[in-house]
Design an enzyme around this catalytic site. Structure first.
Site, PDB file in Angstrom:
ATOM      1  N   ARG A 161      -0.581  -9.346  -5.531  1.00 42.02           N
ATOM      2  CA  ARG A 161      -2.029  -9.343  -5.352  1.00 42.02           C
ATOM      3  C   ARG A 161      -2.554  -7.926  -5.491  1.00 42.02           C
ATOM      4  O   ARG A 161      -2.023  -6.995  -4.905  1.00 42.02           O
ATOM      5  CB  ARG A 161      -2.425  -9.898  -3.987  1.00 42.02           C
ATOM      6  CG  ARG A 161      -3.939  -9.925  -3.837  1.00 42.02           C
ATOM      7  CD  ARG A 161      -4.440 -10.084  -2.433  1.00 42.02           C
ATOM      8  NE  ARG A 161      -5.874  -9.806  -2.420  1.00 42.02           N
ATOM      9  CZ  ARG A 161      -6.391  -8.594  -2.211  1.00 42.02           C
ATOM     10  NH1 ARG A 161      -5.600  -7.562  -2.002  1.00 42.02           N
ATOM     11  NH2 ARG A 161      -7.704  -8.415  -2.235  1.00 42.02           N
ATOM     12  N   ARG A 212       0.818  -1.218   0.000  1.00 41.70           N
ATOM     13  CA  ARG A 212       0.000   0.000   0.000  1.00 41.70           C
ATOM     14  C   ARG A 212       0.858   1.277   0.000  1.00 41.70           C
ATOM     15  O   ARG A 212       2.066   1.246   0.088  1.00 41.70           O
ATOM     16  CB  ARG A 212      -0.977   0.011   1.178  1.00 41.70           C
ATOM     17  CG  ARG A 212      -2.023  -1.080   1.141  1.00 41.70           C
ATOM     18  CD  ARG A 212      -3.069  -0.869   2.224  1.00 41.70           C
ATOM     19  NE  ARG A 212      -4.126  -1.896   2.154  1.00 41.70           N
ATOM     20  CZ  ARG A 212      -5.139  -1.968   2.998  1.00 41.70           C
ATOM     21  NH1 ARG A 212      -5.253  -1.075   3.966  1.00 41.70           N
ATOM     22  NH2 ARG A 212      -6.063  -2.904   2.863  1.00 41.70           N
ATOM     23  N   ASN A 235       1.865  -6.029  -2.488  1.00 42.47           N
ATOM     24  CA  ASN A 235       0.477  -6.253  -2.137  1.00 42.47           C
ATOM     25  C   ASN A 235      -0.295  -4.946  -2.214  1.00 42.47           C
ATOM     26  O   ASN A 235       0.112  -3.946  -1.617  1.00 42.47           O
ATOM     27  CB  ASN A 235       0.374  -6.812  -0.708  1.00 42.47           C
ATOM     28  CG  ASN A 235      -1.065  -6.986  -0.264  1.00 42.47           C
ATOM     29  OD1 ASN A 235      -1.794  -7.819  -0.803  1.00 42.47           O
ATOM     30  ND2 ASN A 235      -1.490  -6.199   0.720  1.00 42.47           N
ATOM     31  N   GLU A 236      -1.369  -4.945  -2.991  1.00 45.57           N
ATOM     32  CA  GLU A 236      -2.260  -3.789  -3.097  1.00 45.57           C
ATOM     33  C   GLU A 236      -1.479  -2.511  -3.420  1.00 45.57           C
ATOM     34  O   GLU A 236      -1.653  -1.468  -2.797  1.00 45.57           O
ATOM     35  CB  GLU A 236      -3.068  -3.633  -1.802  1.00 45.57           C
ATOM     36  CG  GLU A 236      -3.969  -4.830  -1.554  1.00 45.57           C
ATOM     37  CD  GLU A 236      -4.745  -4.763  -0.246  1.00 45.57           C
ATOM     38  OE1 GLU A 236      -4.527  -3.815   0.529  1.00 45.57           O
ATOM     39  OE2 GLU A 236      -5.564  -5.668  -0.006  1.00 45.57           O
ATOM     40  N   ASN A 237      -0.609  -2.629  -4.416  1.00 46.44           N
ATOM     41  CA  ASN A 237       0.221  -1.489  -4.784  1.00 46.44           C
ATOM     42  C   ASN A 237      -0.508  -0.444  -5.616  1.00 46.44           C
ATOM     43  O   ASN A 237       0.086   0.571  -6.003  1.00 46.44           O
ATOM     44  CB  ASN A 237       1.467  -1.990  -5.526  1.00 46.44           C
ATOM     45  CG  ASN A 237       2.269  -2.970  -4.690  1.00 46.44           C
ATOM     46  OD1 ASN A 237       2.263  -4.162  -4.978  1.00 46.44           O
ATOM     47  ND2 ASN A 237       2.908  -2.494  -3.641  1.00 46.44           N
TER      48      ASN A 237
END
Length: 815
Positions: A459, A384, A420-422
């Site tokens: 992801r 994030r 993750n969730e970039n």
């Protein structure tokens, strides 16, 4: 089972010189002026307490946030903390080196021997080592200090988890960025020439007929020894010798290739048979002997294009979950026994795959995955917030290099996760999609350079899904978006949209001990179709109708959602697999309004390992050993009208199950995975008022297995909560449970009540709280109108107050 302590180099001469430094540590929350103040306090505290900060005695592993991470009334601490210990250092080796090996410390760490800085590290999750040999020698020259410390060497460590936009992971992440020495610290003695990291590459052909092993190693040679000899042994899973080699070593090199050899008909590693070979490397030189051993496995795998996952030439449906390094009462400071218990529970549930979210985890976890046969996706903590500057990006590169180097030899690892969730912005004023993509390309290239054989994955970052080998989109059918019946269609569309697909993260928040007679109530407005979680969907307020906001957060609904997903997966031949999010409830700073504040409650076990009902749903699909479980073991009282038929579900992998009510058979039913819910093992049952005993008997392969529950049945209707009824019952000699039940004005229990209650205490005892569990929180939503907490009497008496908004506070004495 005792685990070999891994480090830069551990075994030398004829004795393994490695010691975990667990005992005799002091900890100070907050900052001091430097290491001298840590020593000054030790020298001068007696008689001068007013001028000296207070240090606490602790053991390692230790986390700053063992309690405050789930305290409903504070924001968890982020800042510096100091540790100190005084140790005997007696290196038996002539010219040997003395090393401190950190298995992980959060998040920025500085290390001192006395006043001498000896090393620093940025990043809370990878291993690192500092050589303290010269600093120890320097300290010993100060005779006055040596005399004051009685010959012991002061080790001082400063850890800091202060918010930093130029450090991974982002504080926007849905987990705590913990601080402290929350993994083991080891003292190691090594020869002047010793082995560092070993790279043992084990490959096997598709037929599994021949394996090839190549062995290389890093050397640690600070004194410049020129030559050495290496002995390499490979031992079979049963301990028998397979191969021995001797080679000359040019010790002037930093990295050396040692040998390559073939193994005929190797025993393959798989979840069903996790066969592990042992590779021993022994380095001999004028400095002595350095010996290391690694466990390796032979296996080959493939993700078919738009199709399933293959292991050793056969399709394997990856049945997975996720793990955060987090536990009740210790936060990230999980002991080896705790970690082993957790991993064995996963295997008991039927797991054959795990995604380690969202950072490199303890080496103990990887060793357990190798031993138990659990395939691994492990990732760096780029999570994030967008992307920072060069300092930020260099940390990501360094952590990727370290993760691959440190965990390369584990046969369980098949995927290196890059992020993750970039696509989630927030750490900078502007979100630069192009910069995120370019950095993802860079990391993907680096990963394949370091390890050409394993896959890369991310992801949820649609504009990077073509960069990595395996992509996992956001599919949260039935929770953040859509209905769980949308799962199959959403997944098939995603499978067709990339070459290699995996479904990481799905599930439902469920407040442990909360059950429902009508789990789908209030969900009529939830639309179908889209299952893609978006920013804000986790909020309990505003936005479109969704189960995460409008549902009851019951275990009942979560079990139905899981049941549907698992039944559908059995009819999806193209599916590689999925990983449920997560295995265990964990703390998070961004969910203060959850039923247990600051806890992500999607786990199938609570934060203290207590199983929720969902555990048994997975077992019924994923395990072979006969099991049977009646839904509702923690549901004390069911409700409805007199004579009304209520649903009883049995989760079992048995071929057939018979149900009994108060000793009378209600008939047998055969299991059919496609007969939703509970694979057809469900009965409509009419309970009598008061107590009812229900027993299920499962039949499989000539075996019988049983489960039973006792439920009360309430037929009276209730109004609004009006009275707090507080009772106690003894748990042990020193501990007592305090339980509150919300009743209406007529004294009828409000069995669907969900109000928050507060527990507080004055007196000699203490509440057993801040555990982040349904029964270990001083502020908690009730489960079916009731809540409880434990009180430790401490040999005295106390008064516990129980309150809930709008109701009269109640008090009860504990002795």
């Amino acid at each position: 089972m005792k685990r070999k302590i891994a480090a830069l180099a551990l075994c030398l001469a004829t004795v393994c010189q490695a010691e975990r430094l667990n005992e005799n540590w002091d900890y100070l929350k907050g900052d001091i002026g430097g290491p001298w103040e840590a020593l000054r306090e030790n020298l001068e505290r007696k008689g001068k307490p007013e001028n000296i900060p207070v240090w606490d005695k602790v053991t390692l592993p230790h986390c700053f946030n063992a309690w405050d991470a789930v305290d409903p009334d504070v924001t968890y601490y982020q800042g510096p903390g100091w540790y100190r210990t005084f140790i005997d250092i007696k290196n038996p080796l002539k010219n040997g080196r003395t090393l401190l090996h950190f298995e992980g410390a959060g998040q920025k760490t500085e290390v001192y021997v006395g006043l001498t800085p000896v090393g620093k590290h940025v990043g809370g999750y990878d291993e690192w080592t500092v050589d303290i040999t010269d600093a120890v020698s320097k300290h010993r020259k100060d005779k006055e200090l040596i005399e004051k410390y009685k010959g012991k060497i002061p080790i001082i460590v400063r850890c800091d988890n202060t918010r930093d936009l130029e450090m991974m992971p982002s504080d926007l992440s849905d987990f705590n960025v913990y601080g402290g020495l929350y993994r083991y610290v080891n003292l190691n003695y090594v020869p002047a020439l010793s082995l560092g990291l070993r790279k043992v590459d084990a490959k096997v052909d598709v037929a599994g007929a021949e394996g090839v092993v190549t062995v290389s190693a890093d050397l640690y040679n600070p004194t410049g020894i020129q030559s050495a000899e290496a002995e390499i042994e490979l031992r079979a899973p049963n301990g028998s010798m397979v191969v021995t080699k001797k080679v000359k070593v040019d010790a002037s090199k930093t990295t050396v290739s040692l040998c390559e050899f073939k193994v005929q008909q190797p025993l393959l590693w798989s979840p069903e048979e996790p066969n592990l070979y042992t590779c021993v490397v022994r380095l001999k030189s004028e400095a002595g002997v350095s010996e290391e051993q690694d466990q390796i496995g032979f296996r080959h795998f493939e993700f078919l294009k738009n199709g399933p996952f293959m292991l050793n030439g056969k399709r394997l449906l990856l049945r997975g979950t996720h793990r955060h390094e987090d536990h009740a009462g210790v936060a990230a400071a999980m002991t080896e026994d705790m970690i082993r218990t957790e991993m064995e529970m996963m295997k008991e549930m039927g797991v054959n795959f795990i995604r380690l979210g969202h950072y490199q985890q303890s080496l103990i976890v990887l060793e357990e995955c190798d031993r138990l046969g659990i395939l691994v996706w492990e990732e760096i903590p780029w999570c994030r917030g967008g992307i920072g500057g060069e300092v930020y990006k260099e940390q990501g590169r360094r952590m990727l290099r370290n993760m691959i180097a440190q965990h390369y030899n584990h046969p369980s690892v098949i995927i290196w996760g890059l992020g993750n969730e970039n696509d989630w912005p927030g750490d900078t004023p502007d979100f630069d999609e192009a910069a995120v993509r370019n950095y993802m390309i860079e990391l993907n290239t680096l990963s394949h350079e370091l390890d050409p054989d394993r896959k890369t994955a991310i992801r949820r970052c649609e504009f990077c899904k073509d960069v990595v080998d395996v992509y996992s989109p956001s599919i949260w059918a039935g929770w953040y978006r859509g209905k769980f019946t949308d799962y199959k269609a959403s997944t098939k569309k995603a499978v067709d949209g990339v070459d290699h697909f995996f479904h990481a993260e799905w599930g439902a928040s469920n407040h442990a001990r909360r059950h429902s007679e009508t789990p789908d109530q209030n969900l009529e407005a939830v639309g179908g179709g889209s299952t893609d979680e978006r920013d804000g969907d986790a909020s309990l307020y505003g936005g479109p109708p969704r189960v995460s906001k409008d549902g009851d957060w019951s275990e009942t609904y979560a079990c139905n959602l899981i049941d549907w997903h698992l039944k559908e997966q059995e009819t999806m031949p193209y599916l590689t697999g999925s990983a449920y999010w997560p295995f265990k409830d964990f703390s998070t700073p961004i969910r203060p309004e959850n039923p247990v504040p600051y806890v992500n409650q999607k786990g199938v076990v609570e934060r203290d390992f207590r199983k929720k009902e969902a555990f048994y749903v997975f077992q019924s699909y994923w395990t072979v050993e006969p099991m049977v479980h009646i839904y509702g073991a923690t549901w004390p009282t069911r409700w409805g009208k007199a004579g009304e038929a209520k649903l009883v579900k049995v989760y079992s992998n048995c071929d057939e199950v018979e149900l009994f009510l108060n000793g009378k058979s209600l008939g047998k039913k055969k299991r059919d995975s496609q007969n939703f819910p509970a694979a057809g093992l469900r009965w409509r049952v009419k309970f009598k008022g008061g107590e009812n005993n229900v027993e299920a008997v499962g039949f499989k392969n000539g075996k019988q297995i049983k489960d039973n529950v006792t439920w009360g049945y309430e037929t009276r209707e209730w109004g609004k909560p009006a009275i707090l009824e507080v009772t106690t019952f003894r748990d042990s000699e020193n501990q007592t449970w305090v339980e509150v039940l919300l009743n209406d004005k007529h004294g009828v229990p409000c069995l669907d009540a969900t109000a928050f209650v507060r527990f507080s205490l004055v007196g000699d005892g203490r509440l057993v709280d801040n555990l982040g569990t349904s029964t270990g929180a001083n502020k908690v939503q009730v489960c079916n109108g009731r809540a409880r907490i434990k009180v430790d009497a401490n040999g005295g008496s106390s008064v516990v107050a129980v309150s809930s908004e709008g109701l009269k506070t109640q008090f009860i004495s504990i002795k």
